[in-house]
Motif scaffolding. Structure first.
Motif, PDB file in Angstrom:
ATOM      1  N   MET A 100      51.104 -27.168  29.671  1.00  0.00           N
ATOM      2  CA  MET A 100      52.122 -26.122  29.745  1.00  0.00           C
ATOM      3  C   MET A 100      52.106 -25.441  31.109  1.00  0.00           C
ATOM      4  N   ARG A 101      50.919 -25.253  31.667  1.00  0.00           N
ATOM      5  CA  ARG A 101      50.824 -24.662  33.006  1.00  0.00           C
ATOM      6  C   ARG A 101      51.444 -25.572  34.057  1.00  0.00           C
ATOM      7  N   GLY A 106      57.292 -28.901  26.023  1.00  0.00           N
ATOM      8  CA  GLY A 106      56.711 -28.820  24.687  1.00  0.00           C
ATOM      9  C   GLY A 106      55.515 -29.728  24.558  1.00  0.00           C
ATOM     10  N   PHE A 107      54.822 -29.621  23.423  1.00  0.00           N
ATOM     11  CA  PHE A 107      53.566 -30.339  23.219  1.00  0.00           C
ATOM     12  C   PHE A 107      53.473 -30.741  21.752  1.00  0.00           C
ATOM     13  N   THR A 170      58.987 -22.328  33.753  1.00  0.00           N
ATOM     14  CA  THR A 170      58.047 -22.136  32.648  1.00  0.00           C
ATOM     15  C   THR A 170      58.422 -20.904  31.830  1.00  0.00           C
TER      16      THR A 170
END
Length: 216
Positions: A100-101, A106-107, A170
């Protein structure tokens, strides 16, 4: 959720070293009207960037001995408007945070449901196309692709622009610190203009002008 008109081709790049999974995802998303491309390693994936207007990248973090985060970073650098959804069977809090950084949209952990994956991809398509629309609007009004409203050529100003451009795509919470008059609100407005929320309002609240009871 706003649906994408069916006549618009949605382009998906699947990056995974599992050939069977790639073919399965190609069949599933092709049946939903997506134009799907496949890559099984970092070199092939990076080579496909920029060749066509890709909307979403489905990316496995482990590509054999290669690290999928390399592809994620290349996408953020070359095609910052493209949304990347990370897929992995090796999930951990640390891995998710790092992805995410690095700018992942998405994950998802394997195994995942068809409905869950399709929903994530549909949202990602909307985000990618909104970013392209905002970039086009900026060009029309003369702001340039980066929405850069900060003037100056010093090393510090250049570093500030670079940091803001990395943060903008982000959903990170950003705290801007500085003395009065140094341009914190200008930096905030620049960050907002380059973000996924650029079409929404920018609300500035002067907390110092509010009484403590009212602020509470």
């Amino acid at each position: 959720m706003t649906s994408i008109p069916p006549q618009e081709t949605r382009r998906l790049l699947v990056v995974d070293d599992d050939v069977d999974l790639c073919e399965l995802l190609e069949l599933r998303f092709s049946s939903k009207g997506f134009d799907v491309e496949l890559a099984h390693d970092v070199k092939t994936a990076v080579g496909k960037l920029g060749r066509s207007a890709i909307d979403v990248v489905l990316l496995d973090l482990r590509l054999g001995r290669e690290n999928g985060l390399v592809v994620l970073r290349e996408v953020r650098q070359r095609c910052p408007e493209v949304a990347v959804i990370v897929l992995t069977a090796h999930g951990s809090v640390e891995t998710a945070v790092e992805a995410m950084r690095s700018g992942a949209f998405g994950f998802l952990l394997k195994p995942f449901s068809d409905h869950e994956l399709l929903q994530h991809v549909e949202h990602a398509v909307e985000a990618s196309r909104l970013r392209r629309e905002v970039r086009g609007l900026r060009r029309l009004v003369g702001e340039g692709a980066s929405g850069d409203a900060i003037v100056g050529v010093s090393a510090a100003i250049q570093d500030l622009r670079e940091v803001l451009s990395r943060l903008a795509p982000t959903d990170a919470t950003v705290l801007l610190l500085g003395e009065s008059g140094t341009g914190k609100e200008l930096a905030a407005r620049t960050l907002h203009a380059a973000s996924n929320r650029a079409l929404g309002p920018f609300v500035a609240v002067n907390c110092a002008a509010l009484a403590p009871t009212l602020l509470e």
